[in-house]
Design a protein around this motif. Structure first.
Motif, PDB file in Angstrom:
ATOM      1  N   SER A 246      51.566  30.968  56.439  1.00  0.00           N
ATOM      2  CA  SER A 246      52.121  29.609  56.449  1.00  0.00           C
ATOM      3  C   SER A 246      51.802  28.854  55.166  1.00  0.00           C
ATOM      4  O   SER A 246      52.455  27.856  54.842  1.00  0.00           O
ATOM      5  N   VAL A 247      50.824  29.334  54.414  1.00  0.00           N
ATOM      6  CA  VAL A 247      50.462  28.698  53.148  1.00  0.00           C
ATOM      7  C   VAL A 247      51.615  28.870  52.163  1.00  0.00           C
ATOM      8  O   VAL A 247      52.199  29.945  52.042  1.00  0.00           O
ATOM      9  N   GLY A 248      51.968  27.781  51.502  1.00  0.00           N
ATOM     10  CA  GLY A 248      53.053  27.825  50.536  1.00  0.00           C
ATOM     11  C   GLY A 248      54.372  27.314  51.084  1.00  0.00           C
ATOM     12  O   GLY A 248      55.373  27.279  50.376  1.00  0.00           O
ATOM     13  N   HIS A 249      54.374  26.931  52.365  1.00  0.00           N
ATOM     14  CA  HIS A 249      55.581  26.401  52.992  1.00  0.00           C
ATOM     15  C   HIS A 249      55.347  24.964  53.424  1.00  0.00           C
ATOM     16  O   HIS A 249      54.263  24.613  53.875  1.00  0.00           O
ATOM     17  N   LEU A 250      56.373  24.138  53.290  1.00  0.00           N
ATOM     18  CA  LEU A 250      56.270  22.746  53.713  1.00  0.00           C
ATOM     19  C   LEU A 250      56.300  22.663  55.231  1.00  0.00           C
ATOM     20  O   LEU A 250      56.990  23.447  55.896  1.00  0.00           O
ATOM     21  N   ASP A 251      55.564  21.700  55.771  1.00  0.00           N
ATOM     22  CA  ASP A 251      55.566  21.467  57.206  1.00  0.00           C
ATOM     23  C   ASP A 251      56.906  20.864  57.614  1.00  0.00           C
ATOM     24  O   ASP A 251      57.303  19.820  57.088  1.00  0.00           O
ATOM     25  N   PRO A 252      57.642  21.510  58.522  1.00  0.00           N
ATOM     26  CA  PRO A 252      58.966  21.020  58.883  1.00  0.00           C
ATOM     27  C   PRO A 252      58.959  19.621  59.508  1.00  0.00           C
ATOM     28  O   PRO A 252      59.870  18.823  59.286  1.00  0.00           O
ATOM     29  N   GLY A 253      57.942  19.294  60.277  1.00  0.00           N
ATOM     30  CA  GLY A 253      57.857  17.967  60.873  1.00  0.00           C
ATOM     31  C   GLY A 253      57.670  16.885  59.832  1.00  0.00           C
ATOM     32  O   GLY A 253      58.277  15.812  59.908  1.00  0.00           O
ATOM     33  N   ALA A 254      56.838  17.167  58.849  1.00  0.00           N
ATOM     34  CA  ALA A 254      56.609  16.199  57.775  1.00  0.00           C
ATOM     35  C   ALA A 254      57.869  16.014  56.936  1.00  0.00           C
ATOM     36  O   ALA A 254      58.215  14.893  56.551  1.00  0.00           O
ATOM     37  N   VAL A 255      58.569  17.107  56.676  1.00  0.00           N
ATOM     38  CA  VAL A 255      59.797  17.030  55.883  1.00  0.00           C
ATOM     39  C   VAL A 255      60.878  16.258  56.638  1.00  0.00           C
ATOM     40  O   VAL A 255      61.536  15.377  56.071  1.00  0.00           O
ATOM     41  N   SER A 256      61.052  16.559  57.922  1.00  0.00           N
ATOM     42  CA  SER A 256      62.095  15.869  58.681  1.00  0.00           C
ATOM     43  C   SER A 256      61.781  14.377  58.821  1.00  0.00           C
ATOM     44  O   SER A 256      62.690  13.541  58.750  1.00  0.00           O
ATOM     45  N   THR A 257      60.520  14.030  58.966  1.00  0.00           N
ATOM     46  CA  THR A 257      60.148  12.620  59.034  1.00  0.00           C
ATOM     47  C   THR A 257      60.453  11.914  57.728  1.00  0.00           C
ATOM     48  O   THR A 257      60.979  10.793  57.718  1.00  0.00           O
ATOM     49  N   SER A 258      60.172  12.572  56.608  1.00  0.00           N
ATOM     50  CA  SER A 258      60.465  11.947  55.315  1.00  0.00           C
ATOM     51  C   SER A 258      61.971  11.782  55.117  1.00  0.00           C
ATOM     52  O   SER A 258      62.416  10.774  54.557  1.00  0.00           O
ATOM     53  N   LEU A 259      62.766  12.733  55.609  1.00  0.00           N
ATOM     54  CA  LEU A 259      64.226  12.614  55.506  1.00  0.00           C
ATOM     55  C   LEU A 259      64.752  11.448  56.347  1.00  0.00           C
ATOM     56  O   LEU A 259      65.643  10.709  55.916  1.00  0.00           O
ATOM     57  N   ILE A 260      64.200  11.288  57.533  1.00  0.00           N
ATOM     58  CA  ILE A 260      64.613  10.188  58.403  1.00  0.00           C
ATOM     59  C   ILE A 260      64.267   8.847  57.763  1.00  0.00           C
ATOM     60  O   ILE A 260      65.089   7.921  57.750  1.00  0.00           O
ATOM     61  N   LEU A 261      63.061   8.738  57.234  1.00  0.00           N
ATOM     62  CA  LEU A 261      62.654   7.480  56.603  1.00  0.00           C
ATOM     63  C   LEU A 261      63.481   7.186  55.352  1.00  0.00           C
ATOM     64  O   LEU A 261      63.851   6.034  55.102  1.00  0.00           O
ATOM     65  N   ARG A 262      63.806   8.220  54.576  1.00  0.00           N
ATOM     66  CA  ARG A 262      64.620   8.003  53.376  1.00  0.00           C
ATOM     67  C   ARG A 262      66.026   7.546  53.773  1.00  0.00           C
ATOM     68  O   ARG A 262      66.598   6.646  53.158  1.00  0.00           O
ATOM     69  N   ALA A 263      66.583   8.132  54.824  1.00  0.00           N
ATOM     70  CA  ALA A 263      67.905   7.719  55.302  1.00  0.00           C
ATOM     71  C   ALA A 263      67.874   6.270  55.787  1.00  0.00           C
ATOM     72  O   ALA A 263      68.807   5.505  55.536  1.00  0.00           O
ATOM     73  N   ALA A 264      66.821   5.889  56.482  1.00  0.00           N
ATOM     74  CA  ALA A 264      66.693   4.513  56.958  1.00  0.00           C
ATOM     75  C   ALA A 264      66.577   3.546  55.777  1.00  0.00           C
ATOM     76  O   ALA A 264      67.176   2.464  55.792  1.00  0.00           O
ATOM     77  N   ALA A 265      65.833   3.943  54.754  1.00  0.00           N
ATOM     78  CA  ALA A 265      65.695   3.091  53.564  1.00  0.00           C
ATOM     79  C   ALA A 265      67.026   2.915  52.863  1.00  0.00           C
ATOM     80  O   ALA A 265      67.387   1.806  52.454  1.00  0.00           O
ATOM     81  N   ARG A 266      67.794   3.997  52.734  1.00  0.00           N
ATOM     82  CA  ARG A 266      69.107   3.910  52.101  1.00  0.00           C
ATOM     83  C   ARG A 266      70.069   3.041  52.914  1.00  0.00           C
ATOM     84  O   ARG A 266      70.827   2.260  52.365  1.00  0.00           O
ATOM     85  N   ALA A 267      70.017   3.190  54.225  1.00  0.00           N
ATOM     86  CA  ALA A 267      70.890   2.394  55.087  1.00  0.00           C
ATOM     87  C   ALA A 267      70.558   0.909  54.982  1.00  0.00           C
ATOM     88  O   ALA A 267      71.451   0.071  54.989  1.00  0.00           O
ATOM     89  N   ALA A 268      69.284   0.591  54.866  1.00  0.00           N
ATOM     90  CA  ALA A 268      68.876  -0.806  54.741  1.00  0.00           C
ATOM     91  C   ALA A 268      69.384  -1.399  53.440  1.00  0.00           C
ATOM     92  O   ALA A 268      69.847  -2.545  53.400  1.00  0.00           O
ATOM     93  N   VAL A 269      69.336  -0.617  52.359  1.00  0.00           N
ATOM     94  CA  VAL A 269      69.805  -1.090  51.058  1.00  0.00           C
ATOM     95  C   VAL A 269      71.327  -1.277  51.072  1.00  0.00           C
ATOM     96  O   VAL A 269      71.854  -2.222  50.508  1.00  0.00           O
TER      97      VAL A 269
END
Length: 61
Positions: free
Chosen positions: A33-56
């Protein structure tokens, strides 16, 4: 605020790459598992980035 949260989440997700998974499905991979991004952390960051873009773009009326 959403932009700051998204930026922090992206940094946090990137920081999971050198970590060994000890919980969840990825824990079965052990050292592989070393060397791979955590899928939960990545999906959370994508959701937050989408919310930030929608707010703008006026999505947060």
């Amino acid at each position: 605020v959403l932009d700051a949260a998204a930026t922090a989440a992206e940094a946090g997700a990137a920081a999971t790459k050198p970590l060994r998974a000890t919980k969840g499905r990825a824990s079965y991979l052990g050292e592989r598992s070393v060397g791979h991004l955590d899928p939960g952390a990545v999906s959370t960051s994508l959701i937050l980035r989408a919310a930030a873009r929608a707010a703008v773009e006026g999505g947060a009326a």
